[in-house]
Each structure stands twice: as C-alpha cells, then as structure tokens.
Scaffold this motif. Sequence first.
Motif, PDB file in Angstrom:
ATOM      1  N   ASP A 287       0.812  -1.218   0.000  1.00  0.00           N
ATOM      2  CA  ASP A 287       0.000   0.000   0.000  1.00  0.00           C
ATOM      3  C   ASP A 287       0.847   1.270   0.000  1.00  0.00           C
ATOM      4  O   ASP A 287       0.432   2.298  -0.546  1.00  0.00           O
ATOM      5  CB  ASP A 287      -0.932   0.016   1.212  1.00  0.00           C
ATOM      6  CG  ASP A 287      -1.947  -1.118   1.185  1.00  0.00           C
ATOM      7  OD1 ASP A 287      -2.185  -1.667   0.093  1.00  0.00           O
ATOM      8  OD2 ASP A 287      -2.483  -1.457   2.255  1.00  0.00           O
ATOM      9  N   ALA A 288       2.039   1.191   0.602  1.00  0.00           N
ATOM     10  CA  ALA A 288       2.828   2.412   0.814  1.00  0.00           C
ATOM     11  C   ALA A 288       3.923   2.626  -0.221  1.00  0.00           C
ATOM     12  O   ALA A 288       4.434   3.740  -0.360  1.00  0.00           O
ATOM     13  CB  ALA A 288       3.449   2.391   2.216  1.00  0.00           C
ATOM     14  N   THR A 289       4.306   1.581  -0.961  1.00  0.00           N
ATOM     15  CA  THR A 289       5.416   1.725  -1.903  1.00  0.00           C
ATOM     16  C   THR A 289       4.985   1.292  -3.302  1.00  0.00           C
ATOM     17  O   THR A 289       3.957   0.644  -3.481  1.00  0.00           O
ATOM     18  CB  THR A 289       6.627   0.869  -1.483  1.00  0.00           C
ATOM     19  OG1 THR A 289       6.293  -0.521  -1.574  1.00  0.00           O
ATOM     20  CG2 THR A 289       7.053   1.191  -0.057  1.00  0.00           C
ATOM     21  N   ARG A 290       5.803   1.632  -4.269  1.00  0.00           N
ATOM     22  CA  ARG A 290       5.549   1.200  -5.639  1.00  0.00           C
ATOM     23  C   ARG A 290       6.873   0.848  -6.304  1.00  0.00           C
ATOM     24  O   ARG A 290       7.947   1.300  -5.868  1.00  0.00           O
ATOM     25  CB  ARG A 290       4.820   2.273  -6.447  1.00  0.00           C
ATOM     26  CG  ARG A 290       5.535   3.586  -6.554  1.00  0.00           C
ATOM     27  CD  ARG A 290       4.600   4.705  -6.990  1.00  0.00           C
ATOM     28  NE  ARG A 290       5.253   6.003  -6.972  1.00  0.00           N
ATOM     29  CZ  ARG A 290       5.673   6.649  -8.049  1.00  0.00           C
ATOM     30  NH1 ARG A 290       5.526   6.102  -9.252  1.00  0.00           N
ATOM     31  NH2 ARG A 290       6.242   7.830  -7.950  1.00  0.00           N
ATOM     32  N   TYR A 291       6.755   0.048  -7.353  1.00  0.00           N
ATOM     33  CA  TYR A 291       7.953  -0.392  -8.068  1.00  0.00           C
ATOM     34  C   TYR A 291       8.402   0.659  -9.066  1.00  0.00           C
ATOM     35  O   TYR A 291       7.633   1.085  -9.922  1.00  0.00           O
ATOM     36  CB  TYR A 291       7.694  -1.703  -8.814  1.00  0.00           C
ATOM     37  CG  TYR A 291       8.858  -2.104  -9.680  1.00  0.00           C
ATOM     38  CD1 TYR A 291       9.903  -2.849  -9.164  1.00  0.00           C
ATOM     39  CD2 TYR A 291       8.930  -1.704 -11.015  1.00  0.00           C
ATOM     40  CE1 TYR A 291      10.984  -3.201  -9.947  1.00  0.00           C
ATOM     41  CE2 TYR A 291      10.008  -2.047 -11.807  1.00  0.00           C
ATOM     42  CZ  TYR A 291      11.029  -2.796 -11.279  1.00  0.00           C
ATOM     43  OH  TYR A 291      12.105  -3.128 -12.054  1.00  0.00           O
ATOM     44  N   ILE A 292       9.654   1.077  -8.951  1.00  0.00           N
ATOM     45  CA  ILE A 292      10.308   1.888  -9.970  1.00  0.00           C
ATOM     46  C   ILE A 292      11.755   1.419 -10.032  1.00  0.00           C
ATOM     47  O   ILE A 292      12.422   1.291  -9.009  1.00  0.00           O
ATOM     48  CB  ILE A 292      10.272   3.398  -9.649  1.00  0.00           C
ATOM     49  CG1 ILE A 292       8.834   3.922  -9.676  1.00  0.00           C
ATOM     50  CG2 ILE A 292      11.127   4.188 -10.637  1.00  0.00           C
ATOM     51  CD1 ILE A 292       8.708   5.407  -9.392  1.00  0.00           C
ATOM     52  N   ASN A 293      12.230   1.158 -11.233  1.00  0.00           N
ATOM     53  CA  ASN A 293      13.600   0.688 -11.370  1.00  0.00           C
ATOM     54  C   ASN A 293      14.594   1.823 -11.149  1.00  0.00           C
ATOM     55  O   ASN A 293      14.478   2.886 -11.745  1.00  0.00           O
ATOM     56  CB  ASN A 293      13.805   0.094 -12.768  1.00  0.00           C
ATOM     57  CG  ASN A 293      15.245  -0.316 -12.988  1.00  0.00           C
ATOM     58  OD1 ASN A 293      15.858  -0.905 -12.110  1.00  0.00           O
ATOM     59  ND2 ASN A 293      15.775  -0.004 -14.140  1.00  0.00           N
ATOM     60  N   VAL A 294      15.557   1.570 -10.274  1.00  0.00           N
ATOM     61  CA  VAL A 294      16.671   2.499 -10.058  1.00  0.00           C
ATOM     62  C   VAL A 294      17.932   1.668 -10.171  1.00  0.00           C
ATOM     63  O   VAL A 294      18.293   0.946  -9.255  1.00  0.00           O
ATOM     64  CB  VAL A 294      16.596   3.177  -8.672  1.00  0.00           C
ATOM     65  CG1 VAL A 294      17.728   4.181  -8.518  1.00  0.00           C
ATOM     66  CG2 VAL A 294      15.250   3.848  -8.467  1.00  0.00           C
ATOM     67  N   SER A 295      18.585   1.735 -11.323  1.00  0.00           N
ATOM     68  CA  SER A 295      19.705   0.844 -11.595  1.00  0.00           C
ATOM     69  C   SER A 295      20.971   1.638 -11.860  1.00  0.00           C
ATOM     70  O   SER A 295      21.272   1.992 -12.993  1.00  0.00           O
ATOM     71  CB  SER A 295      19.374  -0.052 -12.792  1.00  0.00           C
ATOM     72  OG  SER A 295      20.416  -0.948 -13.043  1.00  0.00           O
TER      73      SER A 295
END
Length: 507
Positions: A287-295
């Motif tokens: 509920d509090a986070t979301r997926y975003i790629n940080v590579s």
Amino acid sequence: MLHKAYKITKWLFLISLLNFPAPGFSQQNDAELINQQTVIEVSEGRLVQTIFYEIQINNRRGDKYAEVSIPFDKMNKVLNIEAAIFDLFGNEIKKLKKSDIIERSEGSSDSFFDDNYVKEFELRHNTYPYTIKYSYRSEASQFLFIAHWFPVIDYEIPTRQARLKISTTEGYKINFYSNMVEKPKIDSIPGHIYYSWETSYKNSLKPETYSPPLSQFIPYVAIVPEKFKFENEGSHTSWTTYGEWNMSLLNGLDDLPLFEKFKIQALTDTIQDEKEKIRILFHYLQDATRYINVSIKTGGFKPYPASYVAENKYGDCKALSNYFRSCLAVINIKSFYTKINSGDLIETFHPDFPSQQFNHIILFIPLKEDTLWVDCTSDLAFGYLGTPTQNRPALVVDKNASVLINTPAMEFNDVLEIRKITAIISSDKNVKADFINTYKGDKYELLSYIQTSISESQRTQYLGKRIFESGYQMDTYSMSTPERDKPEIILKYTASSDQKIKEYGNE
C-alpha cells in the motif's frame, strides 16, 4: 536485475543486431553472419575486448540487421567504433562517420534512473546483397564476467564462422561453461595463457508453443574470473563465496529511519503470530510503496538503502526486498535476500557454474511451521510467489552460508480453473448465458494486472478477444478478488448468442 521488464544484466555483451554472409553463400536467408571475432585480454583489474562482426544483408527484410546497437555503461567504456558497407565484390561503398553514431540511455519506461546506455548506428544499401563490417573495443576495470559470448544474431540467421580468443596472465584463474561449442584450445608462453573457441551455427530455429528456451539450441560460452573485484572483493569458487560477495553489498543498507521503525512496531505490537505480522507488514509494503527501477552503481547489483525506500516510497526489486528485510529485522524476524531468474520460461540453469545467472530479487522467510517466499514487487496475494518465479533455482544469500535451493512448484490446485455456465434458450433459439469463471495461476496474475493497470476500453477489448466465450455478444461483466490474500480472481459476465442453436431437419 530488474523486475517486470526482467532484463538480463546489461554489462553482458549481448548484441541485438545483425547478420552477414559473403559472395557464394546461399541467399535464402534474409541475412547471414559471415564472421564474428572476439579477442579479450584479461588480468586483475583490466578487461579489454576487441569485437568484430561481418554481416551480409541479402534482401530488404534483412535490412534490420544493419541497425547496430552496442551497450555500455560507466563501468564498461566503448571505444574505436569503425564500420563500413561493402558491395557484392568487396568494394567499400560507405564508411561510418562519427556523426552517424547516436548515444542514448537504454532506460525502460519503468525506470526512474538507469545508467546503461547504447551507441547506435545504421548502415544500409539499396543493392543486394551487401555486407556490413564493424568493430569496436571495450574496456573495464571492474567486471563479474569476462565473456558471455553468443555468436548468433538471430535464431533464424546462420553464423558461418565465429571465434573467441582470450589471453590471461599466468596464474590468473578462470571458470567457463560452454553450450554446443567444443572445448577450447589452450596454449601458453612464459607469463601468459591463451584460450581459443571456434563454432558455427547452421540451424534455423523458430519458436514453438511449449518448446524449451531457444537459448538451449545455440552455441555460447560464458567465462568468469575465479576471483574478482566488483566494488568489493569476491569469488566464483562456489555459490557460498559468490553469495558472500552479494552479502557484502548489503552491508549498512538496513538503515531504517526512526519514524519507520515506530510505524512497524505500531502495526505489529498487538500481534503474536509471526506469519500474521509478516502479512500485515507485506500489506503495508504493497500500500505504501511502488515499483520503480533504479539501476545505478555496481552494475545495478547494489540496492538503494532501506532509508531511501522509507523516505521516497519506491524502489526496484533489490531496494524493496532490502527494505522489507530491514522491516522484518525490526521485529526480530529473519529473512534472506534471494536471487532468482524470473520469467515466463524456466531458463537453463547451470548449478556447477557459480556466477550471475539471475535477474530478480525476492525474500526467503523460514518460519518454524512454514516457509514463505515473498516477492516485494508483487501486488498479488500474500505468500503467492507466481508463475515467473515458481519451480526454479534461487540463491539464498547469507553470511558464510549462501546456498542454492529450489522455489516450490505450483500444484494442481494452484492453477485450477472453474467455470459455471447457466444458459436459457428462448423460443426463437437465442441463447442467454451467465458465466462465472474462477481463475488461479497465470490467469489470476494476468486478470489482476488487467483489472488495475489498463483502461476500461482496453480491458473490454482484451477480454473479448482472449477470455470471453467465442460466438457470444458480451452484455455486462465484472471482476473481483474474493479476499485480498486468496490467489484467485472471479470473472462474471452475461452474454447472448443467436449462433449456438442450429436446426438440422427435425433435430
């Protein structure tokens, strides 16, 4: 190791480009890879590759193989790109100019930041066949792989001749794995050792439903240094030593801020059951986070700290797994950062070749009476691992005790599909039917994604083509998940048809 796009680690020099033959070869193929040469000089702290391709383009369909894309990043520089077009008789027609080379980021749509780049150029001619020759050099001071050599540019395009040569200093140990390539020739002179592999590829493979991964049917060689430095010192001697290096990258990254620790304790203080505590925190994660790629940094292997996710509320599979692992540690539940190769197909895994064979991170949580596998990027039910990561090897990373184990395979009940149809036939032979379909497994995953991630019009169009019973006109539909942590989804719809009842004489 990026989730959802499931990209293969980009520092491996896989080139998605071209093919080329020369006069005298059959032109039934759109293109042919006439010659591929890779020469590598390696020592501690230095890797230099010189790579050459010669591709013959036989017709207009083969022009796509004249589009060249060379990957690089801050740890792997690409230099000295040279290329030219030659006609059927070997005459040079056009030479590549520096201004013809475009440099761009290779970041995908789900990437917030990605320090992987490509250098691209295109050399085409209007008379067939024509040949492209190009070469470049790459340099790296830190590396996990010496070579990941795939001398094939397309499953349907032949490779006439390919050679890989590697020179090392004496005493520098390497490990390698090869598929459909004979053992290397090994020579030496005082101070140096030389390895040489040769191969060709004559097959013309096409994907088939339920076929094994096509990578099993092409020649390739993977080579790693036995000892390496990639930010930290590491070793490919065993899975334990390789896991120890991965563990070293996590040091100091469990730095949850006080406000997050208070939140975790407030959510779980009144709960006694460990599994229920994990469930509550997993819901909080969803509920509090979301997926975003940080590579960025360390070739995309090092996660961002737990504090970064706590403050920004996003991260990739590495960062979210490290964050959730840190959250569980606050309430004294031990979990393990775990590497796995995620995807629709279960790719060939080489257990006797300790190396980077993974593209995703999950958590392994052993409890007294249960074992949990948690994908921290998932929006699905708690404890549901899913088809992209079920039944395959995973490296559980632990200090001095990393080990390969298999994730559990889905069983019959995990993929069971139940359909209930109630039909009413009218006097004019029209059929009106109510459908209640309960889906699990891959269709549960698919429909859950469709339910939340695409527009209503796209959803209706997709369901009409792929899910709704053929020959019916859909009237209304609805999708629902009976419980948040029940891995199934129910699709109800009402549809009608005037095509289902046919008269044959008196029948």
